[in-house]
Write an enzyme that holds these catalytic residues in place. Structure first.
Site, PDB file in Angstrom:
ATOM      1  N   ARG A   1     -38.827  55.922 -13.144  1.00 54.31           N
ATOM      2  CA  ARG A   1     -38.539  54.478 -13.004  1.00 54.31           C
ATOM      3  C   ARG A   1     -38.850  54.030 -11.579  1.00 54.31           C
ATOM      4  NH1 ARG A   1     -33.499  53.115 -12.162  1.00 54.31           N
ATOM      5  NH2 ARG A   1     -32.615  54.406 -13.821  1.00 54.31           N
TER       6      ARG A   1
ATOM      7  N   TYR B   1     -48.624  28.911 -17.371  1.00 59.29           N
ATOM      8  CA  TYR B   1     -48.490  29.694 -18.598  1.00 59.29           C
ATOM      9  C   TYR B   1     -47.142  29.372 -19.250  1.00 59.29           C
ATOM     10  CZ  TYR B   1     -47.888  33.851 -21.498  1.00 59.29           C
ATOM     11  OH  TYR B   1     -47.650  34.700 -22.534  1.00 59.29           O
TER      12      TYR B   1
ATOM     13  N   ASP C   1     -50.331  33.037  -9.342  1.00 56.61           N
ATOM     14  CA  ASP C   1     -50.695  33.815 -10.527  1.00 56.61           C
ATOM     15  C   ASP C   1     -52.227  33.827 -10.597  1.00 56.61           C
ATOM     16  OD1 ASP C   1     -51.316  34.693 -13.121  1.00 56.61           O
ATOM     17  OD2 ASP C   1     -49.434  33.940 -13.944  1.00 56.61           O
TER      18      ASP C   1
ATOM     19  N   LYS D   1     -54.424  41.206 -19.411  1.00 60.58           N
ATOM     20  CA  LYS D   1     -55.596  40.382 -19.651  1.00 60.58           C
ATOM     21  C   LYS D   1     -56.859  41.102 -19.130  1.00 60.58           C
ATOM     22  CE  LYS D   1     -52.278  37.858 -21.151  1.00 60.58           C
ATOM     23  NZ  LYS D   1     -51.674  36.738 -20.446  1.00 60.58           N
TER      24      LYS D   1
HETATM   25  C1  PLP Z   1     -50.365  36.311 -20.240  1.00 62.06           C
HETATM   26  C2  PLP Z   1     -50.017  35.661 -18.966  1.00 62.06           C
HETATM   27  C3  PLP Z   1     -48.796  35.919 -18.340  1.00 62.06           C
HETATM   28  C4  PLP Z   1     -47.770  36.836 -18.949  1.00 62.06           C
HETATM   29  O1  PLP Z   1     -48.206  38.158 -19.000  1.00 62.06           O
HETATM   30  P1  PLP Z   1     -47.769  39.218 -20.153  1.00 62.06           P
HETATM   31  O2  PLP Z   1     -48.516  40.433 -19.773  1.00 62.06           O
HETATM   32  O3  PLP Z   1     -48.175  38.629 -21.461  1.00 62.06           O
HETATM   33  O4  PLP Z   1     -46.287  39.358 -20.048  1.00 62.06           O
HETATM   34  C5  PLP Z   1     -48.555  35.304 -17.131  1.00 62.06           C
HETATM   35  N1  PLP Z   1     -49.453  34.457 -16.565  1.00 62.06           N
HETATM   36  C6  PLP Z   1     -50.633  34.177 -17.152  1.00 62.06           C
HETATM   37  C7  PLP Z   1     -51.582  33.250 -16.491  1.00 62.06           C
HETATM   38  C8  PLP Z   1     -50.951  34.762 -18.366  1.00 62.06           C
HETATM   39  O5  PLP Z   1     -52.112  34.473 -18.957  1.00 62.06           O
END
Ligand code: PLP
Length: 375
Positions: free
Chosen positions: A45, A97, A167, A192
């Site tokens: 962890r 998001y 982000d 992604k």
């Molecule tokens: C998908 C996404 C998230 C969240 O990520 P997860 O891996 O699905 O928890 C946050 N910000 C953006 C821009 C995203 O496309």
């Protein structure tokens, strides 16, 4: 070193066997060589060699002091929110998001953190209060593909002693490095483009300072949303091909965006790589590319439904950034929980669709869309 080379070698694990790939250390715990001694790893962890190799790689790619890997993007964003305390205020970009908005509204608000939305740096300045400790943006944003001036946001945030959190999921470090523009923390949903194959969930916080990295690492170890060794392996493997995937997907996205713009069923295309996009110049200034996410509006909701029901190669599914092209209906999927009034003000209605362009041949994607439009 060029970023393409860094993607391959920036997280190299030195193994006594000479293994050229980071081994998967599928061990929850690590034996101590002696009393009070540690190999550097005690319990997975808190730290695991497979995950550590990936974290080293991510820190290098983002030009960060350190990076911490989480079990999902949302786990990473939740951990970032632990940097704030009851009474703190954040200015957040209006177009974010949907899951991030849900976290702020349903979890962070419960702990006494307050939020004000802003669409531009000027609005950030106006929204800031004596309690503002953070500015949170996504650029380009999901799903409206609006860019935010990172350097301007950093300057404003730092003037009032707030952290700038960006982000960077849509562009990845291959196309954009927010820390070089003044950001304090960079977030990624590794699910992604970084993983890139629609097969693994992961998230990252990359921090500009050692102090922030240490705080984040302590939160991660304490709250426990650690990335598993196998998933860390898959994400590192994905990053090896990030540059070639981003280049190819972006090329196809440009072609698709222009093609969509010429379709009679389409009223508007949101792709920041089109010269007519309002943020085209800003994107050129602060990023090295435009990415492969396209949103577009169709004339009527029936056309949206027809498209979703008739695409064959393209799959109607949430998520983005993978090898396979996906089409999303934000109103029913990613942004279903955003209040209607707020959604509509942003342009997220029953005519808006989003495509994550993958690695198929452009001509096959165009043919698939043409068939679905004409079905
Ligand atoms: C998908 C996404 C998230 C969240 O990520 P997860 O891996 O699905 O928890 C946050 N910000 C953006 C821009 C995203 O496309």
């Amino acid at each position: 070193m060029d970023i393409s080379t860094l993607c391959l070698h920036g997280g190299r694990y030195i193994d006594p066997t000479g293994a050229v790939v980071t081994p998967i250390f599928q061990s929850a715990t690590f034996a101590h060589p002696g009393v009070g001694q540690s190999t550097g790893y005690d319990y997975s962890r808190g730290g695991n060699p497979t995950r550590a190799a990936l974290e080293t790689l991510m820190a290098k790619l983002e030009g960060a002091e350190g990076a911490v890997a989480f079990s999902s993007g949302m786990a990473a964003i939740s951990a970032a929110m632990e940097l704030f305390a009851p009474g703190d205020h954040l200015v957040i970009m209006d177009d974010l998001y949907g899951g991030t908005k849900r976290l702020f509204a349903e979890v962070s608000a419960k702990y006494g953190v307050t939020f004000t939305q802003a669409a531009t740096p000027l609005e950030v300045e106006r929204a800031a209060t004596a309690a503002t400790r953070g500015v949170f943006v996504e650029t380009p944003s999901n799903p409206m593909m609006k860019a935010f001036d990172i350097a301007a946001a950093a300057e404003l945030a730092h003037k009032i002693g707030a952290l700038l959190i960006v982000d960077n999921t849509f562009l990845t470090p291959y196309f954009q490095n927010p820390i070089a523009l003044g950001a304090d923390i960079v977030i990624h949903s590794g699910t992604k483009y970084l993983g890139g194959h629609n097969d693994t969930l992961a998230g990252f916080l990359c921090a500009a300072t050692k102090e922030l990295t240490a705080k984040i690492r302590r939160t991660a170890m304490t709250t426990g949303a650690a990335l598993s060794p196998f998933d860390a392996f898959l994400i590192q493997r994905g990053i090896k091909t990030l540059p070639v995937r981003m280049e190819r997907a972006q090329n196809t996205a440009g072609e698709l965006a222009r093609w969509l713009g010429a379709r009679p069923e389409v009223t508007r295309v949101y792709y920041p790589g089109l010269a007519e996009h309002p943020d085209y110049d800003l994107m050129r200034r602060q990023a090295r590319g435009f990415g492969a996410m396209i949103s577009f509006a169709v004339k009527a909701p029936e056309i949206a439904v027809r498209l979703l029901q008739n695409v064959e190669i393209i799959q109607y599914a949430e998520s983005l950034g993978g090898t396979d092209t996906l089409i999303t209906y934000p109103i029913l999927q990613t942004h279903a929980d955003v209040p209607e009034e707020e959604r509509l003000a942003l342009g997220i209605d029953d005519k808006l669709m989003r495509i994550s362009v993958g690695l198929e041949a452009a001509e096959d994607l165009l043919a698939d869309l043409a068939c679905a439009f004409e079905a």
